[in-house]
Design a protein around this motif. Structure first.
Motif, PDB file in Angstrom:
ATOM      1  N   LEU A 140       0.847  -1.355   0.010  1.00 56.39           N
ATOM      2  CA  LEU A 140       0.018  -0.084   0.000  1.00 56.39           C
ATOM      3  C   LEU A 140       0.697   1.109  -0.146  1.00 56.39           C
ATOM      4  O   LEU A 140       0.471   2.217  -0.565  1.00 56.39           O
ATOM      5  N   THR A 152       2.233   1.858  -3.403  1.00 57.09           N
ATOM      6  CA  THR A 152       1.185   2.045  -4.469  1.00 57.09           C
ATOM      7  C   THR A 152       0.973   3.730  -4.267  1.00 57.09           C
ATOM      8  O   THR A 152       0.982   4.398  -5.219  1.00 57.09           O
ATOM      9  N   SER A 153       0.743   3.993  -2.927  1.00 58.53           N
ATOM     10  CA  SER A 153       0.648   5.493  -2.680  1.00 58.53           C
ATOM     11  C   SER A 153       1.918   6.188  -3.240  1.00 58.53           C
ATOM     12  O   SER A 153       1.691   7.316  -3.862  1.00 58.53           O
ATOM     13  N   LEU A 211      -6.886   2.605  -2.857  1.00 60.69           N
ATOM     14  CA  LEU A 211      -6.436   2.895  -1.733  1.00 60.69           C
ATOM     15  C   LEU A 211      -7.279   3.267  -0.811  1.00 60.69           C
ATOM     16  O   LEU A 211      -7.202   2.567   0.467  1.00 60.69           O
ATOM     17  N   HIS A 217      -8.524   0.613   2.368  1.00 61.34           N
ATOM     18  CA  HIS A 217      -8.551   0.951   3.907  1.00 61.34           C
ATOM     19  C   HIS A 217      -9.765   0.851   4.459  1.00 61.34           C
ATOM     20  O   HIS A 217      -9.702   0.335   5.538  1.00 61.34           O
ATOM     21  N   SER A 248      -3.948   6.982   3.383  1.00 62.13           N
ATOM     22  CA  SER A 248      -4.683   6.593   2.202  1.00 62.13           C
ATOM     23  C   SER A 248      -5.390   7.456   1.549  1.00 62.13           C
ATOM     24  O   SER A 248      -5.512   7.084   0.062  1.00 62.13           O
TER      25      SER A 248
END
Length: 178
Positions: A80, A83-84, A122, A126, A143
């Motif tokens: 995650l 990806t962010s 995202l 979450h 997120s």
């Protein structure tokens, strides 16, 4: 004759001698100078905004580095965070290297669409995988950050492209100076 009315002759605003609303006409050279000055100011402003709105997502991506580098982070947390970071770096790339015109470039539209999908995923991840007690925590902010940056950059790009200096060139009038 208790109430006498006086009649005044009608006068056009230009005939009143009041120069408050009068304007001075510009000849071709002056028009060109004004347009070039506006272009220069607009390009400088766009350059400044481009630099600012490119660096903000890059610095925001640094927030996720501890999650990626920490040995205590789980693989889903690392995924995650990566990806962010990818989303924020894509936002910075779009701001810096895509043209600021009203038309879309060949890479900007699909890249922005993929980035928007990443931002939505995202947030959905979450809410889907975190316990309900931790929904309003720092994880929610982290997120939401890529989506907030993408929205901010999209608004900034729209504002930057809303100034149409080329439209001024069509408004030129043929006034020959003395």
């Amino acid at each position: 004759m208790a109430s006498a009315r006086f009649r005044r002759a009608f006068q056009y605003p230009d005939d009143s001698g009041d120069d408050q609303y009068a304007r001075e006409e510009l000849d071709e050279e002056e028009q060109e100078r004004v347009i070039q000055n506006l272009k220069r100011l607009n390009n400088r402003r766009n350059s400044e905004y481009s630099i600012i709105f490119t660096t903000v997502p890059i610095f925001s991506a640094a927030i996720y580095m501890p999650l990626v580098l920490s040995s205590s982070s789980t693989n889903p947390d690392r995924c995650l965070a990566l990806t962010s970071m990818l989303s924020l770096l894509t936002t910075a790339f779009t701001m810096r290297y895509s043209p600021h015109s009203n038309g879309h470039s060949q890479t900007q539209q699909p890249l922005s669409l993929i980035n928007a999908v990443l931002c939505v995923l995202l947030v959905l991840i979450h809410f889907a995988y975190l316990p309900r007690e931790s929904w309003l925590s720092t994880e929610l902010i982290t997120s939401l950050m890529p989506g907030a940056m993408l929205a901010t950059i999209s608004v900034a790009r729209r504002i930057m492209s809303s100034v149409d200096i080329k439209g001024l060139e069509t408004l030129r009038y043929d006034y020959k100076g003395a």
